[in-house]
Design a protein around this motif. Structure first.
Motif, PDB file in Angstrom:
ATOM      1  N   SER A 191       0.885  -1.186   0.013  1.00  0.00           N
ATOM      2  CA  SER A 191      -0.321   0.190  -0.126  1.00  0.00           C
ATOM      3  C   SER A 191       0.898   1.082  -0.400  1.00  0.00           C
ATOM      4  O   SER A 191       1.044   1.833  -0.524  1.00  0.00           O
ATOM      5  CB  SER A 191      -0.642   0.282   1.334  1.00  0.00           C
ATOM      6  N   SER A 192       2.176   1.151   0.546  1.00  0.00           N
ATOM      7  CA  SER A 192       2.968   2.137   0.496  1.00  0.00           C
ATOM      8  C   SER A 192       3.385   2.427  -0.416  1.00  0.00           C
ATOM      9  O   SER A 192       4.298   3.251  -1.086  1.00  0.00           O
ATOM     10  CB  SER A 192       3.874   2.209   1.506  1.00  0.00           C
ATOM     11  N   GLU A 193       3.600   1.537  -1.573  1.00  0.00           N
ATOM     12  CA  GLU A 193       4.286   1.798  -2.871  1.00  0.00           C
ATOM     13  C   GLU A 193       3.602   2.591  -4.245  1.00  0.00           C
ATOM     14  O   GLU A 193       2.019   2.388  -4.135  1.00  0.00           O
ATOM     15  CB  GLU A 193       4.864   0.413  -3.200  1.00  0.00           C
ATOM     16  N   ALA A 194       4.676   3.586  -4.528  1.00  0.00           N
ATOM     17  CA  ALA A 194       3.279   4.269  -5.175  1.00  0.00           C
ATOM     18  C   ALA A 194       3.197   3.659  -7.037  1.00  0.00           C
ATOM     19  O   ALA A 194       3.556   2.024  -7.194  1.00  0.00           O
ATOM     20  CB  ALA A 194       3.973   5.189  -6.219  1.00  0.00           C
ATOM     21  N   PRO A 195       1.935   3.257  -7.413  1.00  0.00           N
ATOM     22  CA  PRO A 195       1.635   2.517  -8.307  1.00  0.00           C
ATOM     23  C   PRO A 195       2.460   3.160  -9.546  1.00  0.00           C
ATOM     24  O   PRO A 195       2.752   3.864  -9.694  1.00  0.00           O
ATOM     25  CB  PRO A 195       0.219   2.843  -8.467  1.00  0.00           C
ATOM     26  N   PRO A 196       2.752   1.319 -10.443  1.00  0.00           N
ATOM     27  CA  PRO A 196       3.743   1.676 -11.285  1.00  0.00           C
ATOM     28  C   PRO A 196       3.231   3.036 -12.594  1.00  0.00           C
ATOM     29  O   PRO A 196       1.816   2.552 -12.798  1.00  0.00           O
ATOM     30  CB  PRO A 196       3.714   0.168 -12.235  1.00  0.00           C
ATOM     31  N   PRO A 197       3.559   3.384 -13.123  1.00  0.00           N
ATOM     32  CA  PRO A 197       3.472   4.161 -14.266  1.00  0.00           C
ATOM     33  C   PRO A 197       3.008   3.077 -15.547  1.00  0.00           C
ATOM     34  O   PRO A 197       3.226   2.417 -15.990  1.00  0.00           O
ATOM     35  CB  PRO A 197       4.554   4.826 -14.581  1.00  0.00           C
ATOM     36  N   SER A 198       1.303   3.774 -16.293  1.00  0.00           N
ATOM     37  CA  SER A 198       1.410   3.118 -17.040  1.00  0.00           C
ATOM     38  C   SER A 198       1.758   3.967 -18.607  1.00  0.00           C
ATOM     39  O   SER A 198       1.459   4.790 -18.710  1.00  0.00           O
ATOM     40  CB  SER A 198      -0.086   3.080 -17.624  1.00  0.00           C
ATOM     41  N   GLY A 199       1.769   3.074 -19.182  1.00  0.00           N
ATOM     42  CA  GLY A 199       2.390   3.701 -21.045  1.00  0.00           C
ATOM     43  C   GLY A 199       3.947   4.168 -21.194  1.00  0.00           C
ATOM     44  O   GLY A 199       4.400   4.157 -19.399  1.00  0.00           O
ATOM     45  N   PRO A 200       4.196   4.644 -21.693  1.00  0.00           N
ATOM     46  CA  PRO A 200       5.284   5.300 -22.406  1.00  0.00           C
ATOM     47  C   PRO A 200       5.470   6.185 -21.356  1.00  0.00           C
ATOM     48  O   PRO A 200       4.593   6.821 -21.143  1.00  0.00           O
ATOM     49  CB  PRO A 200       5.072   5.085 -23.230  1.00  0.00           C
ATOM     50  N   LEU A 207     -11.303   2.137 -15.191  1.00  0.00           N
ATOM     51  CA  LEU A 207     -10.837   1.694 -16.644  1.00  0.00           C
ATOM     52  C   LEU A 207     -10.451   0.507 -16.662  1.00  0.00           C
ATOM     53  O   LEU A 207      -8.979   0.455 -15.681  1.00  0.00           O
ATOM     54  CB  LEU A 207     -11.517   1.953 -17.765  1.00  0.00           C
ATOM     55  N   SER A 208      -9.753  -0.594 -17.244  1.00  0.00           N
ATOM     56  CA  SER A 208      -9.093  -2.082 -16.898  1.00  0.00           C
ATOM     57  C   SER A 208      -7.546  -0.876 -17.357  1.00  0.00           C
ATOM     58  O   SER A 208      -7.817  -0.298 -18.152  1.00  0.00           O
ATOM     59  CB  SER A 208      -9.481  -2.656 -18.389  1.00  0.00           C
ATOM     60  N   ARG A 209      -6.745  -1.619 -16.662  1.00  0.00           N
ATOM     61  CA  ARG A 209      -5.496  -0.693 -16.946  1.00  0.00           C
ATOM     62  C   ARG A 209      -4.622  -1.727 -18.315  1.00  0.00           C
ATOM     63  O   ARG A 209      -3.813  -1.450 -18.847  1.00  0.00           O
ATOM     64  CB  ARG A 209      -4.438  -1.614 -15.951  1.00  0.00           C
ATOM     65  N   GLU A 210      -5.358  -3.259 -18.775  1.00  0.00           N
ATOM     66  CA  GLU A 210      -5.031  -4.141 -19.612  1.00  0.00           C
ATOM     67  C   GLU A 210      -5.276  -3.230 -21.219  1.00  0.00           C
ATOM     68  O   GLU A 210      -4.728  -3.334 -21.893  1.00  0.00           O
ATOM     69  CB  GLU A 210      -5.313  -5.095 -19.761  1.00  0.00           C
ATOM     70  N   ALA A 211      -7.000  -2.939 -21.012  1.00  0.00           N
ATOM     71  CA  ALA A 211      -7.510  -2.110 -22.583  1.00  0.00           C
ATOM     72  C   ALA A 211      -6.954  -1.008 -22.541  1.00  0.00           C
ATOM     73  O   ALA A 211      -6.749  -0.468 -23.740  1.00  0.00           O
ATOM     74  CB  ALA A 211      -8.858  -2.884 -22.378  1.00  0.00           C
ATOM     75  N   VAL A 212      -7.034   0.139 -21.676  1.00  0.00           N
ATOM     76  CA  VAL A 212      -6.769   1.656 -21.779  1.00  0.00           C
ATOM     77  C   VAL A 212      -5.941   2.064 -22.947  1.00  0.00           C
ATOM     78  O   VAL A 212      -5.489   2.660 -23.295  1.00  0.00           O
ATOM     79  CB  VAL A 212      -6.712   1.805 -20.264  1.00  0.00           C
ATOM     80  N   PRO A 213      -4.136   1.523 -22.124  1.00  0.00           N
ATOM     81  CA  PRO A 213      -3.439   1.535 -23.447  1.00  0.00           C
ATOM     82  C   PRO A 213      -3.600   1.124 -24.718  1.00  0.00           C
ATOM     83  O   PRO A 213      -3.473   2.139 -26.124  1.00  0.00           O
ATOM     84  CB  PRO A 213      -2.275   0.732 -23.033  1.00  0.00           C
ATOM     85  N   LEU A 214      -4.391  -0.335 -25.268  1.00  0.00           N
ATOM     86  CA  LEU A 214      -4.829  -0.443 -26.569  1.00  0.00           C
ATOM     87  C   LEU A 214      -5.871   1.269 -27.293  1.00  0.00           C
ATOM     88  O   LEU A 214      -5.826   0.623 -28.475  1.00  0.00           O
ATOM     89  CB  LEU A 214      -5.701  -1.627 -26.803  1.00  0.00           C
TER      90      LEU A 214
END
Length: 183
Positions: A98-107, A121-128
């Motif tokens: 919980s103390s970790e920052a969420p990893p950045p999504s996408g480039p 929204l879905s972390r898997e589908a949003v970049p697509l």
């Protein structure tokens, strides 16, 4: 009774026919006359030796990583217990998730992608979806909803994206696309 191997005794017509289709090696040395087998390879079956590889500049770097098999065994043994005691393994000093920052999504943590993911929204589908439709909220939501439903049905990620884009995010047409392409 049998002709000698490497000799030219016998039928001259047969010997002349063989000589025209094969290259013959030089005659054996006088001390080894009549011993051994002479082998000839037709030119079309000959291969050239492979070229010599140039030596690499320097050595290939080796990893000095040492896997701790004993620690892994302890973790697996603790996991099999009904109530694991992780403090025995010295894991009490690890930071909590919980103390970790969420990893950045996408480039490089794309703000458009992060905006849609933070809206649920879905972390898997949003970049697509963003890659295909940019910052169009309606299209991105349609894509993500169809993607999620088709993914739950067991289709692969890349084929779902292709089917949805080809069928303008219409999930029924994308599903028909899958059913027709599999037969």
């Amino acid at each position: 009774m049998y002709p000698r191997i490497g000799s030219h005794h016998g039928n001259p017509a047969v010997t002349a026919g063989r000589a025209s289709s094969f290259h013959h090696a030089a005659p054996p040395a006088s001390g080894a006359a009549g011993l051994g087998i002479r082998v000839a390879v037709k030119p079309e079956y000959r291969i050239t030796p492979p070229p010599q590889l140039i030596q690499q500049m320097g050595d290939i770097p080796r990893s000095n990583f040492q896997f701790d098999f004993d620690f892994e065994r302890k973790v697996l043994a603790e996991l099999e217990k009904e109530s694991p005691d992780w403090s025995r393994l010295g894991l009490e000093n690890l930071p909590s998730r919980s103390s970790e920052a969420p990893p950045p999504s996408g480039p490089a943590g794309d703000p458009i992608i992060n905006k849609y993911i933070s809206s649920g929204l879905s972390r898997e589908a949003v970049p697509l979806a963003v890659a295909n439709y940019g910052d169009n909220p309606t299209k991105v939501r349609e894509f993500v909803n169809g993607y999620t439903r088709l993914r739950e049905m067991g289709f692969s990620s890349s084929s779902i994206a292709e089917a949805l884009v080809k069928n303008n995010n219409n999930m029924d047409e994308a599903l028909a696309y899958f059913l027709n392409s599999s037969s």
